[in-house]
Design a protein around this motif. Structure first.
Motif: not given
Length: 192
Positions: A9, A13, A25-26, A39-41, A43, A100, A119, A134
């Protein structure tokens, strides 16, 4: 090799920051009953051109000058494949990128989530201007941190001052403890 999902992550990011993102956004979703960790990051960075997208999981391809290899996404792809999970990268030039990764919750080969408070603080250290959201969901319950909201309450104190970063780390730890039913977040994260 990255031993925790939190490392992946953080790597994704940081790529967002290098792509000029001002908002990241995490989202972490853990659903043991549904055998799911995702999990998704997301931007608002410069996005990734299609010709680059085709090579993102090739360890011998990088767009960073001075580097001969780019191992972050290939390591993530390998972790996903070990668990028969899924990695999806969507990007639009000028609009941003969404990465993702989905894993089975109970796969022995899945890395543990790891230290999300560290993190979050690592991303903000030196990047106090970053708008970071987050959102952590565990068994349908959730915790959300939005730096825009926190920044408005700090009345001009930068997010990346040491005292604020320390407070943020403790705040995230405490709220994750509550999210996980009052248990010790750190013990739960190491158990995976």
């Amino acid at each position: 090799m990255m031993e925790e999902l939190a490392h992946h992550i953080l790597d994704v990011a940081r790529n967002s920051l290098e792509a000029g993102a001002t908002r990241v956004e995490i989202i972490v979703e853990e659903d043991p009953a549904g055998d799911l960790v995702r999990f998704s990051v997301v931007d608002n960075g410069s996005g990734i051109p299609p010709y680059v997208q085709r090579h993102l999981t090739n360890p011998f391809f990088t767009t960073k000058s001075g580097k001969k290899v780019g191992l972050g996404l290939p390591f993530l792809q390998a972790a996903v494949e070990r668990c028969s999970g899924d990695l999806e990268i969507k990007s639009e030039v000028g609009r941003g990128t969404k990465v993702t990764a989905t894993f089975p919750y109970y796969c022995w080969d899945r890395p543990p989530l790891g230290d999300m408070p560290r993190t979050i603080v690592s991303l903000l250290a030196g990047n106090g201007h970053l708008n970071l959201c987050y959102h952590h969901i565990f068994q349908g319950q959730s915790f959300k941190l939005d730096t825009a909201e926190i920044r408005s309450r700090l009345k001009g104190i930068p997010l990346d001052t040491p005292e604020v970063l320390l407070w943020l780390r403790q705040y995230v730890e405490e709220n994750l403890d509550i999210l996980f039913g009052g248990g010790d977040y750190e013990v739960a994260r190491r158990a995976g």
